[in-house]
Design an enzyme around this catalytic site. Structure first.
Site, PDB file in Angstrom:
ATOM      1  N   GLN A   1      62.238 134.986 -12.927  1.00 53.72           N
ATOM      2  CA  GLN A   1      63.565 134.402 -13.127  1.00 53.72           C
ATOM      3  C   GLN A   1      63.462 132.959 -13.629  1.00 53.72           C
ATOM      4  O   GLN A   1      64.225 132.537 -14.509  1.00 53.72           O
ATOM      5  CB  GLN A   1      64.351 134.446 -11.809  1.00 53.72           C
ATOM      6  CG  GLN A   1      65.843 134.292 -11.963  1.00 53.72           C
ATOM      7  CD  GLN A   1      66.483 135.493 -12.642  1.00 53.72           C
ATOM      8  OE1 GLN A   1      65.907 136.573 -12.669  1.00 53.72           O
ATOM      9  NE2 GLN A   1      67.663 135.312 -13.206  1.00 53.72           N
TER      10      GLN A   1
ATOM     11  N   GLU B   1      47.381 150.695   1.571  1.00 53.13           N
ATOM     12  CA  GLU B   1      46.851 150.502   2.929  1.00 53.13           C
ATOM     13  C   GLU B   1      47.961 150.399   3.980  1.00 53.13           C
ATOM     14  O   GLU B   1      47.901 149.586   4.909  1.00 53.13           O
ATOM     15  CB  GLU B   1      45.916 149.292   2.986  1.00 53.13           C
ATOM     16  CG  GLU B   1      44.654 149.521   2.166  1.00 53.13           C
ATOM     17  CD  GLU B   1      43.555 148.523   2.438  1.00 53.13           C
ATOM     18  OE1 GLU B   1      43.358 148.141   3.594  1.00 53.13           O
ATOM     19  OE2 GLU B   1      42.877 148.137   1.461  1.00 53.13           O
TER      20      GLU B   1
ATOM     21  N   SER C   1      55.147 148.875   3.823  1.00 57.82           N
ATOM     22  CA  SER C   1      55.854 147.912   4.680  1.00 57.82           C
ATOM     23  C   SER C   1      56.524 148.628   5.850  1.00 57.82           C
ATOM     24  O   SER C   1      56.572 148.105   6.974  1.00 57.82           O
ATOM     25  CB  SER C   1      56.898 147.145   3.866  1.00 57.82           C
ATOM     26  OG  SER C   1      56.284 146.277   2.936  1.00 57.82           O
ATOM     27  N   GLU C   2      57.025 149.825   5.589  1.00 61.35           N
ATOM     28  CA  GLU C   2      57.691 150.584   6.652  1.00 61.35           C
ATOM     29  C   GLU C   2      56.708 150.986   7.746  1.00 61.35           C
ATOM     30  O   GLU C   2      57.024 150.930   8.938  1.00 61.35           O
ATOM     31  CB  GLU C   2      58.362 151.827   6.043  1.00 61.35           C
ATOM     32  CG  GLU C   2      59.567 151.518   5.163  1.00 61.35           C
ATOM     33  CD  GLU C   2      59.217 150.910   3.810  1.00 61.35           C
ATOM     34  OE1 GLU C   2      60.086 150.266   3.201  1.00 61.35           O
ATOM     35  OE2 GLU C   2      58.052 151.077   3.362  1.00 61.35           O
TER      36      GLU C   2
ATOM     37  N   GLY D   1      49.992 160.832   2.846  1.00 63.81           N
ATOM     38  CA  GLY D   1      49.726 159.409   2.690  1.00 63.81           C
ATOM     39  C   GLY D   1      49.637 158.766   4.056  1.00 63.81           C
ATOM     40  O   GLY D   1      48.578 158.673   4.666  1.00 63.81           O
ATOM     41  N   SER D   2      50.775 158.363   4.584  1.00 64.95           N
ATOM     42  CA  SER D   2      50.815 157.775   5.924  1.00 64.95           C
ATOM     43  C   SER D   2      50.554 158.831   7.006  1.00 64.95           C
ATOM     44  O   SER D   2      50.073 158.509   8.091  1.00 64.95           O
ATOM     45  CB  SER D   2      52.178 157.126   6.166  1.00 64.95           C
ATOM     46  OG  SER D   2      52.433 156.138   5.187  1.00 64.95           O
TER      47      SER D   2
ATOM     48  N   LEU E   1      40.799 158.418   2.158  1.00 63.52           N
ATOM     49  CA  LEU E   1      41.623 158.887   3.266  1.00 63.52           C
ATOM     50  C   LEU E   1      42.846 159.646   2.741  1.00 63.52           C
ATOM     51  O   LEU E   1      43.136 160.762   3.170  1.00 63.52           O
ATOM     52  CB  LEU E   1      42.082 157.707   4.130  1.00 63.52           C
ATOM     53  CG  LEU E   1      43.087 158.014   5.254  1.00 63.52           C
ATOM     54  CD1 LEU E   1      42.457 158.921   6.306  1.00 63.52           C
ATOM     55  CD2 LEU E   1      43.591 156.729   5.900  1.00 63.52           C
TER      56      LEU E   1
END
Length: 379
Positions: free
Chosen positions: A336, A363, A366-367, A131-132, A125
């Site tokens: 950590q 895929e 987050s945005e 991309g998006s 795709l």
């Protein structure tokens, strides 16, 4: 919804765990360093029925549902995110697209090969500049009699070099038209279809990511999935399931990092006692465990809705968004807790740390997940 672990899950989890410990863990850093895509491992996973988890038995698959699928991906990713990612991409994207939208002839031709890992699948795709923003794709398919001629490139494609068959999205209509994109099945070896650059990545290095190149690639109209113009709508539905895959992958990575941290916190001593007895460390572990549990519940909710064929776009986006961010935060805390050792390749958490970041990007970032969720709750 009842998320109690059933007998199938317990048996599958143990089978995957045993396989991963024996066949993946001893070699994972070797593959990571060399960026080797271990095709033989996926052939073995195919023999176990894990390359066609969701494929009905009549097409050579295991015939399981999404709850079992979450179990498989999570257990593999606890050991190696790269293998988990490739397993997820093969199952949910290429194989999943043909399973959901292929006609009977296409299913019988391709699913048995994919479900047994005789063939490895890819799904195309994304492009270099889209991309998006997939509706601006430049890869085009032009009708020519009974054929389509495809020209363009696809980027960031899992199994772009090694895949035997790819489901490819190409523009057959106007730019920005959601009904102007179609999906095609293209076999490796088709004239005009080749692999391009392989990416050199921060993490997930044993999961092959490469470019697909189409130069006057001619395919018969029988390779069209569904109707012309259905591709974008199909892709969005495939990605709903794909988000469950990445959420599961994220949970596996987070759990692997957490379990390594618990073990280390019990063994490592400072100031005369195990570091796990210090509140600073014990509170980190408590936060890690709670986040993983919450991510798991969100993912199981989405999987349950998917199994029931109910709307789950919002729920899968929530699961993917939250679980992927948890993978990053938990693996960061794991480094950590390990201190200087966490920054070396002799200990496992630096790899979980590197692998985790892809989960917030692949895929749908987050945005993008936040956009999907916001749209769903504002209707």
């Amino acid at each position: 919804m009842n998320f109690a672990t059933n007998e199938n899950q317990i048996m599958i989890a143990q089978m995957v765990r045993d396989f991963a410990e024996k066949n993946i863990r001893p070699h994972l850093m070797e593959w990571d360093e060399s960026q080797e895509f271990p095709v033989h491992i996926f052939k073995q996973l195919g023999e176990l029925g894990l390359m066609g988890v969701l494929v009905p038995q009549e097409y050579g698959g295991s015939g399981f549902g999404y709850i079992e699928y979450v179990t498989v991906i999570t257990e593999v990713a606890k050991v190696c995110g790269s293998i988990g990612l490739s397993l997820a991409a093969h199952n949910s994207l290429c194989t999943g697209h043909i399973l959901q939208f292929g006609n009977e002839e296409q299913k019988r031709k391709y699913l048995p090969k994919l479900a047994t890992a005789e063939w490895i699948g890819a799904w195309g795709l994304t492009e270099a500049n889209t991309g998006s923003d997939a509706l601006r794709m430049k890869c085009v398919a032009v009708k020519d009699g009974d054929d389509y001629i495809i020209n363009g490139t696809k980027n960031w494609i899992t199994h772009g070099k090694s895949g035997n068959v790819a489901v490819v999205l190409a523009r057959t209509g106007d730019l920005l038209d959601s009904h102007g994109i179609s999906a095609f099945i293209v076999e490796r070896g088709t004239l005009g279809f080749s692999a391009g650059k392989k990416e050199n990545k921060l993490g997930m290095r044993a999961s092959e990511t490469a470019e697909l190149v189409f130069d006057n690639c001619r395919i018969h109209k029988s390779q069209l999935l569904g109707n012309e113009g259905d591709g974008f709508i199909q892709a969005m539905k495939v990605l709903d399931g794909g988000r469950i895959s990445i959420a599961s992958l994220s949970i596996g990575i987070a759990t692997g990092a957490y379990e390594a941290s618990v073990k280390y916190a019990k063994e490592r001593e400072q100031f005369g006692k195990p570091i796990g007895e210090f509140q600073a460390i014990s509170f980190k572990l408590a936060d890690m465990a709670t986040k993983i549990e919450a991510a798991t519940l969100l993912t199981m909710q989405a999987a349950s809705l998917k199994n029931a064929h109910l709307p789950m776009t919002k729920e899968s986006a929530m699961a993917k968004y939250y679980a992927s961010e948890v993978a990053v935060s938990v693996s960061t805390d794991a480094v950590q807790i390990f201190g200087g050792y966490g920054y070396t390749k002799d200990f496992p958490v630096e790899k979980f740390y590197r692998d985790s970041k892809l989960c917030t990007i692949g895929e749908g970032t987050s945005e993008i997940q936040k956009i999907v969720i916001a749209r769903a709750i504002s209707r």
